[in-house]
Design a protein around this motif. Structure first.
Motif, PDB file in Angstrom:
ATOM      1  N   TYR A 270       0.834  -1.063  -0.001  1.00 55.34           N
ATOM      2  CA  TYR A 270      -0.153   0.088  -0.097  1.00 55.34           C
ATOM      3  C   TYR A 270       0.781   1.249  -0.358  1.00 55.34           C
ATOM      4  CZ  TYR A 270      -3.038   3.764   1.408  1.00 55.34           C
ATOM      5  OH  TYR A 270      -3.900   4.982   1.246  1.00 55.34           O
ATOM      6  N   GLU A 271       1.720   1.479   0.933  1.00 52.94           N
ATOM      7  CA  GLU A 271       2.683   2.502   0.967  1.00 52.94           C
ATOM      8  C   GLU A 271       3.511   2.736   0.018  1.00 52.94           C
ATOM      9  OE1 GLU A 271       4.514   2.316   4.696  1.00 52.94           O
ATOM     10  OE2 GLU A 271       2.500   2.816   6.107  1.00 52.94           O
ATOM     11  N   ARG A 272       4.101   1.741  -0.490  1.00 56.35           N
ATOM     12  CA  ARG A 272       5.223   1.953  -1.522  1.00 56.35           C
ATOM     13  C   ARG A 272       4.574   1.827  -3.173  1.00 56.35           C
ATOM     14  NH1 ARG A 272       8.346  -1.715  -4.510  1.00 56.35           N
ATOM     15  NH2 ARG A 272       7.646  -3.389  -3.274  1.00 56.35           N
ATOM     16  N   LEU A 273       3.540   1.018  -3.353  1.00 59.42           N
ATOM     17  CA  LEU A 273       2.868   0.929  -4.690  1.00 59.42           C
ATOM     18  C   LEU A 273       1.561   1.523  -4.645  1.00 59.42           C
ATOM     19  CD1 LEU A 273       4.257  -2.671  -5.142  1.00 59.42           C
ATOM     20  CD2 LEU A 273       5.198  -0.560  -5.871  1.00 59.42           C
ATOM     21  N   ILE A 274       0.778   1.381  -3.920  1.00 60.88           N
ATOM     22  CA  ILE A 274      -0.648   1.716  -4.264  1.00 60.88           C
ATOM     23  C   ILE A 274      -0.947   3.173  -3.658  1.00 60.88           C
ATOM     24  CG2 ILE A 274      -3.033   1.204  -3.699  1.00 60.88           C
ATOM     25  CD1 ILE A 274      -2.106  -1.490  -3.050  1.00 60.88           C
ATOM     26  N   GLU A 275      -0.750   3.620  -2.600  1.00 65.52           N
ATOM     27  CA  GLU A 275      -0.871   5.140  -2.163  1.00 65.52           C
ATOM     28  C   GLU A 275      -0.434   5.724  -3.130  1.00 65.52           C
ATOM     29  OE1 GLU A 275      -0.877   7.466   1.707  1.00 65.52           O
ATOM     30  OE2 GLU A 275       0.780   6.379   1.425  1.00 65.52           O
ATOM     31  N   PRO A 276       0.718   6.018  -3.570  1.00 75.14           N
ATOM     32  CA  PRO A 276       1.146   7.189  -4.688  1.00 75.14           C
ATOM     33  C   PRO A 276       0.402   7.248  -5.706  1.00 75.14           C
ATOM     34  CG  PRO A 276       3.136   6.005  -3.621  1.00 75.14           C
ATOM     35  CD  PRO A 276       2.056   5.201  -3.327  1.00 75.14           C
ATOM     36  N   SER A 277       0.177   5.828  -6.275  1.00 76.41           N
ATOM     37  CA  SER A 277      -0.568   5.716  -7.501  1.00 76.41           C
ATOM     38  C   SER A 277      -2.031   6.319  -7.315  1.00 76.41           C
ATOM     39  CB  SER A 277      -0.408   4.064  -7.892  1.00 76.41           C
ATOM     40  OG  SER A 277      -1.223   3.987  -9.158  1.00 76.41           O
ATOM     41  N   ILE A 278      -2.566   5.701  -6.414  1.00 77.07           N
ATOM     42  CA  ILE A 278      -4.101   6.263  -6.245  1.00 77.07           C
ATOM     43  C   ILE A 278      -4.024   7.695  -5.931  1.00 77.07           C
ATOM     44  CG2 ILE A 278      -5.882   6.040  -4.802  1.00 77.07           C
ATOM     45  CD1 ILE A 278      -5.635   3.692  -6.539  1.00 77.07           C
ATOM     46  N   GLU A 279      -3.038   8.282  -5.098  1.00 81.49           N
ATOM     47  CA  GLU A 279      -3.169   9.736  -4.940  1.00 81.49           C
ATOM     48  C   GLU A 279      -3.043  10.282  -6.081  1.00 81.49           C
ATOM     49  OE1 GLU A 279      -1.018  13.255  -2.416  1.00 81.49           O
ATOM     50  OE2 GLU A 279      -0.054  11.267  -2.325  1.00 81.49           O
ATOM     51  N   ARG A 280      -2.213  10.207  -7.173  1.00 81.11           N
ATOM     52  CA  ARG A 280      -2.148  10.595  -8.520  1.00 81.11           C
ATOM     53  C   ARG A 280      -3.364  10.567  -9.268  1.00 81.11           C
ATOM     54  NH1 ARG A 280       3.188   8.066  -8.329  1.00 81.11           N
ATOM     55  NH2 ARG A 280       2.460   6.528  -9.759  1.00 81.11           N
ATOM     56  N   GLU A 281      -4.003   9.176  -9.217  1.00 79.71           N
ATOM     57  CA  GLU A 281      -5.059   9.194 -10.033  1.00 79.71           C
ATOM     58  C   GLU A 281      -6.288  10.133  -9.320  1.00 79.71           C
ATOM     59  OE1 GLU A 281      -6.129   5.162  -9.992  1.00 79.71           O
ATOM     60  OE2 GLU A 281      -4.164   4.437 -10.854  1.00 79.71           O
ATOM     61  N   VAL A 282      -6.540  10.259  -7.961  1.00 77.82           N
ATOM     62  CA  VAL A 282      -7.561  11.059  -7.338  1.00 77.82           C
ATOM     63  C   VAL A 282      -7.309  12.533  -7.779  1.00 77.82           C
ATOM     64  CG1 VAL A 282      -8.351  11.710  -5.221  1.00 77.82           C
ATOM     65  CG2 VAL A 282      -8.034   9.247  -5.459  1.00 77.82           C
ATOM     66  N   ARG A 283      -5.990  12.928  -7.610  1.00 80.03           N
ATOM     67  CA  ARG A 283      -5.711  14.308  -8.000  1.00 80.03           C
ATOM     68  C   ARG A 283      -5.955  14.631  -9.361  1.00 80.03           C
ATOM     69  NH1 ARG A 283      -1.410  17.275  -5.489  1.00 80.03           N
ATOM     70  NH2 ARG A 283      -2.229  18.726  -6.932  1.00 80.03           N
ATOM     71  N   ALA A 284      -5.627  13.531 -10.201  1.00 84.58           N
ATOM     72  CA  ALA A 284      -6.055  13.696 -11.665  1.00 84.58           C
ATOM     73  C   ALA A 284      -7.332  13.696 -12.007  1.00 84.58           C
ATOM     74  CB  ALA A 284      -5.455  12.420 -12.597  1.00 84.58           C
ATOM     75  N   GLY A 285      -8.240  13.027 -11.300  1.00 84.04           N
ATOM     76  CA  GLY A 285      -9.686  12.804 -11.376  1.00 84.04           C
ATOM     77  C   GLY A 285     -10.094  14.330 -10.996  1.00 84.04           C
ATOM     78  N   LEU A 286      -9.759  14.698  -9.747  1.00 88.11           N
ATOM     79  CA  LEU A 286     -10.337  15.827  -9.335  1.00 88.11           C
ATOM     80  C   LEU A 286     -10.134  17.158 -10.224  1.00 88.11           C
ATOM     81  CD1 LEU A 286      -9.225  15.717  -5.552  1.00 88.11           C
ATOM     82  CD2 LEU A 286     -11.670  15.576  -6.493  1.00 88.11           C
TER      83      LEU A 286
END
Length: 723
Positions: A270-286
């Motif tokens: 989660y911390e190394r692979l998922i979280e950074p990716s999801i944060e980018r996706e959420v920011r991009a979606g917003l």
């Protein structure tokens, strides 16, 4: 995916309407043409609905194409199962397809890649099967191999953990759920990189709000602050809830004996692979949502600005204010023809007010000027004071209007401006543009890049291709809704007519200059590059006044001329009567619309449109819009007092309110909370650009030049203080 049904469901239209619209678009018909002349086929879908349909159609077709690419790639790898294929085909968004494709997509070299190359995948499989046991170093010892680069059992366990972490990260269902949790329960937060630095982003120096509630204008402001390296922006996800979810899914059940090693693998994933990716996706979606909202607001503002009514029959003096270089003047007659240009120096540092007034008197008396259009740029305020003082000194009745000159300098320095006025300098062209945009906003503003007109927010921070596409569509719809005079329109205006390219528009002007005015619409077929298909698309939107065919001065399409001839003959009218202002009462003479339409071989909707055109030929829809406020006096910012009620013009609408020109050079802000006693989600529900509104002054900050206004007027206040 059944694209037609999807479009029908999303847009709330009948399947037959969606199917007909798609076929017409695929045949190469333009949106304005379909909206105006193919109403029978589409059930009278508006241009707005048709543009949304066209956009979604392209997205859905791209989605299907991407699905095919993904399926082919996975099948080539020999990994495609029936279940996976069904999941991909059922996906309704690109992000779902990419989530499913993630485990099979070619990756750059990762820690897990290196571990697989060292032969540690079997160990990872074994550790998952033994999830309720602590990993035994003795089992990992079997994978120690100096030849493969695994020196110790600890290294083997770490490598196996990397493989498992990547597997967890690649699971589509996990990513979908984590993305949803982050959006629903996450926080959008920002901090200043230097809290001591003063900037326009100070309200975001310690900002935090739920992701799902973040307004579009705040998201765009945060993005800009981050880009300018003044803010640090992050998404704070509900980490503990996400970790509990992952442990439950990955480790099957909550068990006190579950390997701490695997729990650590889950956290690492989660911390190394998922979280950074999801944060980018959420920011991009917003950002995408915020940009889309801002683009739609910009488009709506632009439409209202373009559809402002022309001021006909007046000779206008365009005034481009400036200090050192002087104020440039251009006299434009009622048809837009430039009669004279000059420069005066009434502002600092020259301050030649007396000489300037003498020039103005001569111009007004020589050309019969009745209106002055003053640009709202540098030195506008100083110019306005001089104009007001001057108008009190002359007997002629002359009024003035402050004109938003956004984009005038862009046009002045453009190729189009140079071609139109090769002998004028940039400032002279700007003065002409200011005058003409008051006479006919649509005809003049089409010469300017839409995004330079300045009726949006954060337009330079968003997807420029998407912005340009939307704004071009808005201009196209406005131009075709109004119609264009074929014998006077500029190439810039003609270029927005349905079916006419910029090259064809120039060819039309060239043909007109060589052969004289067009006598009838069919003559267009002699223009280079304008064939039958383009003629079909454009003919109905081009008007010819006083030509050989009276119907060419109306919005009736040439394909309907035979039906109109038959109708007029039956009712005893002559086409020549159209020149007298229309065939009044013709609609009442048609007793049975459906039967008449059937006999004429046209649709009932088309017949209604024809009758409307015959009664009011070439009716300008802009006439229904509010007229600009003409002024003869001026208020100072210091004159404003709380409680004063004034009339103003809405200049710009943004997500949190609207800016209103109340005649003091500085626009006042009406916050969304001050627009209506009823709850509204967006200011566009209450006002539009160009609206004339009554506002009350709430507060005035002279030092910061800020005016707070309200549209919530009490009855007593409405009865006094207006000007």
């Amino acid at each position: 995916m059944d694209i037609i049904q999807t479009l029908s469901d999303e847009l709330g239209i009948r399947r037959g309407q969606a199917d007909a619209a798609v076929k017409l678009i695929d045949e190469g018909n333009t949106i304005p043409f379909i909206a105006r002349y193919r109403k029978e086929a589409t059930g009278a879908l508006s241009d707005e609905v048709l543009r949304n349909l066209d956009e979604r159609l392209r997205y859905l077709r791209n989605l299907e194409e991407r699905k095919s690419q993904v399926l082919a790639s996975i099948e080539e790898q020999g990994a495609l199962t029936k279940e996976l294929e069904e999941q991909i085909r059922a996906a309704s968004a690109l992000v779902e397809v990419e989530d499913l494709y993630r485990p099979y997509r070619p990756k750059r070299r990762t820690r897990a890649t290196a571990a697989r190359e060292k032969g540690l995948e079997p160990l990872a499989d074994l550790l998952m099967l033994q999830s309720t046991r602590h990993p035994a170093l003795v089992e990992a010892e079997a994978y120690v191999s100096a030849e493969k680069g695994v020196e110790t059992a600890e290294e083997a366990l770490a490598g196996a953990g990397d493989i498992l972490a990547e597997r967890i990260s690649d699971e589509a269902a996990y990513r979908s759920r984590i993305r949803e949790l982050t959006f629903r329960k996450g926080l959008l937060a920002s901090q200043a990189k230097d809290p001591e630095e003063k900037s326009v982003y100070e309200m975001y120096y310690g900002y935090e709000e739920p992701v799902k509630k973040a307004a579009g204008h705040r998201i765009l402001a945060l993005n800009r602050g981050e880009k300018e390296k003044l803010l640090t922006v992050r998404v704070e996800a509900p980490e503990e809830e996400i970790l509990r979810y992952l442990e439950k899914r990955v480790l099957v059940r909550e068990d006190p004996n579950t390997s701490p090693f695997l729990r650590e693998v889950v956290r690492d994933s989660y911390e190394r692979l998922i979280e950074p990716s999801i944060e980018r996706e959420v920011r991009a979606g917003l950002t995408e949502t915020a940009e889309e909202g801002a683009i739609q607001v910009f488009g709506e503002n632009l439409k209202q600005l373009l559809m402002q009514p022309p001021i006909a029959g007046q000779v206008v003096l365009g005034w481009d204010p400036a200090f050192r270089t002087g104020c440039k003047l251009a006299v434009v007659d009622a048809t837009g023809k430039v009669l004279d240009t000059t420069v005066i120096y009434p502002t600092a540092p020259q301050n030649k007010v007396t000489e300037a007034k003498a020039v103005l008197k001569k111009l007004i008396r020589r050309y019969g000027i009745t209106l002055i259009a003053v640009g709202n740029g540098t030195a506008s305020r100083e110019s306005e004071r001089i104009i007001v003082e001057f108008l009190k000194e002359i007997p002629e009745k002359v009024q003035y209007v402050i004109v938003n000159e956004a984009g005038a300098s862009v046009y002045s320095a453009s190729k189009a401006g140079t071609e139109e006025f090769p002998d004028f300098d940039v400032a002279q062209r700007s003065a002409v543009s200011i005058a003409r945009r008051l006479q006919d906003p649509l005809a003049e503003l089409v010469k300017i890049e839409p995004r330079s007109i300045g009726v949006g927010q954060y337009q330079h921070d968003m997807n420029q291709k998407r912005l340009d596409e939307t704004l071009k569509g808005v201009v196209e719809d406005c131009v075709n809704r109004v119609g264009v005079d074929l014998n006077t329109a500029s190439a810039s205006l003609l270029g927005y007519v349905s079916g006419i390219t910029k090259t064809t528009a120039k060819n039309i002007v060239a043909y007109r200059e060589e052969h004289g005015a067009f006598e009838d619409r069919r003559q267009l077929l002699k223009v280079k590059g304008l064939g039958p298909k383009a003629f079909l698309q454009c003919a109905g939107f081009l008007r010819i006044s006083g030509g050989s065919e009276p119907l060419d001065g109306t919005g009736v399409h040439p394909e309907s001329y035979p039906a109109v001839d038959k109708l007029l003959g039956r009712l005893g009218f002559q086409k020549e009567q159209l020149a007298g202002g229309g065939l009044s009462g013709i609609s009442r003479r048609v007793a049975d619309l459906p039967e008449t339409a059937r006999e004429l071989g046209i649709g009932e909707i088309t017949l209604r449109d024809i009758l409307t055109e015959l009664e009011k030929p070439a009716r300008d829809p802009r006439d229904e819009m509010p007229k600009p406020i003409l002024r003869t006096d001026v208020l100072e910012l210091a004159d404003l007092k709380p409680g004063m009620v004034l009339k103003g013009t809405v200049r710009n609408v943004i997500d949190f309110g609207a800016f209103v020109d109340i005649g003091v050079h500085q626009d006042g802000l009406v916050h969304i909370s001050q627009m209506s006693d009823k709850f509204i989600r967006h200011p566009l529900e209450a006002v539009h650009v160009g609206d004339i509104v009554d506002v009350q002054v709430m507060s005035v900050d002279l030092s910061r030049k800020r005016i707070q206004l309200t549209m919530k007027l009490g009855k007593k206040e409405e009865d006094h203080g207006k000007r």
